[in-house]
Design an enzyme around this catalytic site. Sequence first.
Site, PDB file in Angstrom:
ATOM      1  N   LYS A  19     -90.563 -26.538 -49.367  1.00  0.00           N
ATOM      2  CA  LYS A  19     -89.288 -26.889 -49.962  1.00  0.00           C
ATOM      3  C   LYS A  19     -88.195 -26.826 -48.894  1.00  0.00           C
ATOM      4  O   LYS A  19     -88.407 -26.190 -47.844  1.00  0.00           O
ATOM      5  CB  LYS A  19     -88.985 -25.957 -51.151  1.00  0.00           C
ATOM      6  CG  LYS A  19     -88.674 -24.503 -50.760  1.00  0.00           C
ATOM      7  CD  LYS A  19     -87.195 -24.280 -50.551  1.00  0.00           C
ATOM      8  CE  LYS A  19     -86.868 -22.880 -50.115  1.00  0.00           C
ATOM      9  NZ  LYS A  19     -85.473 -22.703 -49.711  1.00  0.00           N
ATOM     10  N   ARG A  59     -94.138 -29.135 -30.759  1.00  0.00           N
ATOM     11  CA  ARG A  59     -93.645 -29.853 -29.587  1.00  0.00           C
ATOM     12  C   ARG A  59     -93.558 -28.947 -28.362  1.00  0.00           C
ATOM     13  O   ARG A  59     -93.488 -29.419 -27.240  1.00  0.00           O
ATOM     14  CB  ARG A  59     -92.263 -30.442 -29.890  1.00  0.00           C
ATOM     15  CG  ARG A  59     -92.271 -31.452 -31.027  1.00  0.00           C
ATOM     16  CD  ARG A  59     -90.908 -32.065 -31.265  1.00  0.00           C
ATOM     17  NE  ARG A  59     -90.494 -32.892 -30.132  1.00  0.00           N
ATOM     18  CZ  ARG A  59     -89.385 -33.639 -30.130  1.00  0.00           C
ATOM     19  NH1 ARG A  59     -88.593 -33.637 -31.192  1.00  0.00           N
ATOM     20  NH2 ARG A  59     -89.068 -34.364 -29.071  1.00  0.00           N
ATOM     21  N   LYS A 105     -75.316 -15.572 -50.114  1.00  0.00           N
ATOM     22  CA  LYS A 105     -75.608 -14.834 -48.887  1.00  0.00           C
ATOM     23  C   LYS A 105     -74.452 -13.889 -48.571  1.00  0.00           C
ATOM     24  O   LYS A 105     -73.332 -14.081 -49.018  1.00  0.00           O
ATOM     25  CB  LYS A 105     -75.842 -15.799 -47.726  1.00  0.00           C
ATOM     26  CG  LYS A 105     -77.123 -16.600 -47.847  1.00  0.00           C
ATOM     27  CD  LYS A 105     -77.424 -17.379 -46.586  1.00  0.00           C
ATOM     28  CE  LYS A 105     -78.777 -18.058 -46.662  1.00  0.00           C
ATOM     29  NZ  LYS A 105     -79.900 -17.093 -46.745  1.00  0.00           N
ATOM     30  N   HIS A 152     -86.179 -22.385 -56.357  1.00  0.00           N
ATOM     31  CA  HIS A 152     -86.512 -21.009 -56.721  1.00  0.00           C
ATOM     32  C   HIS A 152     -85.970 -20.618 -58.093  1.00  0.00           C
ATOM     33  O   HIS A 152     -86.700 -20.151 -58.970  1.00  0.00           O
ATOM     34  CB  HIS A 152     -85.956 -20.030 -55.689  1.00  0.00           C
ATOM     35  CG  HIS A 152     -86.533 -20.185 -54.325  1.00  0.00           C
ATOM     36  ND1 HIS A 152     -87.805 -20.661 -54.099  1.00  0.00           N
ATOM     37  CD2 HIS A 152     -86.014 -19.919 -53.103  1.00  0.00           C
ATOM     38  CE1 HIS A 152     -88.045 -20.682 -52.793  1.00  0.00           C
ATOM     39  NE2 HIS A 152     -86.981 -20.243 -52.173  1.00  0.00           N
ATOM     40  N   LYS A 177     -95.042 -14.696 -56.164  1.00  0.00           N
ATOM     41  CA  LYS A 177     -94.710 -13.278 -56.330  1.00  0.00           C
ATOM     42  C   LYS A 177     -95.345 -12.736 -57.608  1.00  0.00           C
ATOM     43  O   LYS A 177     -95.352 -13.396 -58.652  1.00  0.00           O
ATOM     44  CB  LYS A 177     -93.189 -13.091 -56.357  1.00  0.00           C
ATOM     45  CG  LYS A 177     -92.520 -13.442 -55.036  1.00  0.00           C
ATOM     46  CD  LYS A 177     -91.011 -13.242 -55.110  1.00  0.00           C
ATOM     47  CE  LYS A 177     -90.353 -13.603 -53.787  1.00  0.00           C
ATOM     48  NZ  LYS A 177     -90.720 -12.689 -52.707  1.00  0.00           N
ATOM     49  N   ASP A 226     -80.706 -25.218 -51.634  1.00  0.00           N
ATOM     50  CA  ASP A 226     -81.638 -24.306 -50.987  1.00  0.00           C
ATOM     51  C   ASP A 226     -82.284 -23.343 -51.971  1.00  0.00           C
ATOM     52  O   ASP A 226     -83.477 -23.046 -51.867  1.00  0.00           O
ATOM     53  CB  ASP A 226     -80.917 -23.514 -49.891  1.00  0.00           C
ATOM     54  CG  ASP A 226     -81.857 -22.593 -49.125  1.00  0.00           C
ATOM     55  OD1 ASP A 226     -82.991 -23.005 -48.845  1.00  0.00           O
ATOM     56  OD2 ASP A 226     -81.447 -21.462 -48.816  1.00  0.00           O
ATOM     57  N   GLU A 264     -78.459 -11.944 -51.515  1.00  0.00           N
ATOM     58  CA  GLU A 264     -78.950 -11.580 -50.191  1.00  0.00           C
ATOM     59  C   GLU A 264     -77.827 -10.919 -49.389  1.00  0.00           C
ATOM     60  O   GLU A 264     -76.675 -11.354 -49.460  1.00  0.00           O
ATOM     61  CB  GLU A 264     -79.435 -12.812 -49.429  1.00  0.00           C
ATOM     62  CG  GLU A 264     -80.601 -13.533 -50.067  1.00  0.00           C
ATOM     63  CD  GLU A 264     -80.995 -14.760 -49.272  1.00  0.00           C
ATOM     64  OE1 GLU A 264     -81.933 -14.658 -48.449  1.00  0.00           O
ATOM     65  OE2 GLU A 264     -80.375 -15.814 -49.464  1.00  0.00           O
TER      66      GLU A 264
END
Length: 516
Positions: A170, A64, A362, A262, A204, A257, A238
């Site tokens: 995803k 956009r 996280k 995953h 991976k 998520d 993370e």
Amino acid sequence: MSAIIQANPLEKLSQQPLPTGDSCVLVVFGASGDLTKRKLIPGLYNLSCEGCMNPEFEVLGIGRTPMSSEEFRKRTGEAAAKSKDARNFSESGWTDFETRLHYMEGDINDANFYLRLRNRLEEMEKNGSSPNHLFYVSTPASVAGPIIEGLGGVGLNRREQGWTRIVLEKPFGRDLESANVLNDVVHGVFDEKAVYRIDHYLGKETVQNILVFRFSNSLFEPVWNRNYIDYVEITAAETVGVENRAAFYEETGALPDMVANHLLQLLALTAMEPPLAFDADSVREQKVQVFRSIRPMSVEDAARFTARGQYGAGVSDGKRVPGYREEPGVNRNSVTETYAAVRFQIENWRWAGVPFYIRTGKRLRRNLTEIRVHLKPTPQALFASASSGIGPNVITISIQPDEGISIAFDAKRPGTQMRTVTVQANFSYQASFGSKGPVAYETLLLDSMRGDATLFTRRDEVEAEWRIITPIEEAWAHLPLPYFPNYSAGSEGPTSWHELLKIRGEIGEQAIGTGK
């Protein structure tokens, strides 16, 4: 105390050349977004430098943001130059690559846009571009449906000459219901064999190596079951916070998520039966069987076998960082989880009674993704009088940041006494092969160009994952909310993870792991 020994290949290996992709025009929706700059363009640049690009490969970015093709090339070039995924970036290499890049401004919610897109692709084909079209939907799942319907509405879902494929990022839906709706939209426009649902973890090297490690080594295959394995940990930690993904993260959270795709994929590869062949349908069928063997949780199960958290302010990498609710774009009273832990039971013959502990979060102390397989300890009668205990064997498959496999076992210390020490055999991709090979997005982009769907997820696979995750989310909506924030940035996560492990008793404490 532990000793380290190194595992190296028995023969000198050279890096195998990557195959060449088919000719095609890669149409990227969301081309002005973060994923395109951080992952897609660097991956495509690497493939070009490796000689994997067909001469008739081109990229048409859709976004956009108003800009010309020249401005698109400049912006993506600046991002690629700073990207850690762009190997050996050079101005000359980029100059050769950027001629493949084009840009088209458009509103995906405007029906007239898709007519303009079709005309643009037809014009490119008349000027010598490939008749093959690969559509990459690098947008949130909520806007994927209109894109798919728009493509079908103008006939871009099929080609009389050449092929058409679509890659979907995803998370594929927000829950089981939305995933079913989106799948119905996809199947109303595209054949399933033309749909590539991408999960970059499957690209991976170490993830792909799980099957080789399990099924090609008689040293490990016979013990990969409930008779010898005590429990399995799968961790994705993370150190970073929500960064610039607040709008996306507020709609999802850690469970959808990371766990819904995953980490369940890692669980499936760890637990699946051997496929008949290493092809798309054979591998995906065995993964689906694993998901079908996990019974959906009740509210009572979720209260006992899950944990969730949200990070508060703290110190990460030596710097003071804000809590999740203080991040830009986050609701100040947000109840979105940034940490999720689940104990799964696979109720089949191979894994009955073996818990699989999955956790992700996280702003944790370490940055790593790994699978730890804890084998049952041997009877200790022989070493009852030894001055040091005998620890159980642990197989660690490290996925990031350092790809490799290590095996911890016991050996006798030098000396006259019967004293033991844990030693570790390490296999490192970097040390053994001299390079890390292609990054995940390179592998998956190349596979989608070549029509190899082995490392992509199938419709029934996605829906089976949501049948596991959606009941947990629904149960959390009925359970008392934890007092958020319940862990500090830079810590190991909420104490509820420790409580979850105590369900196993004393041995559960060992599952926390040190990450060393």
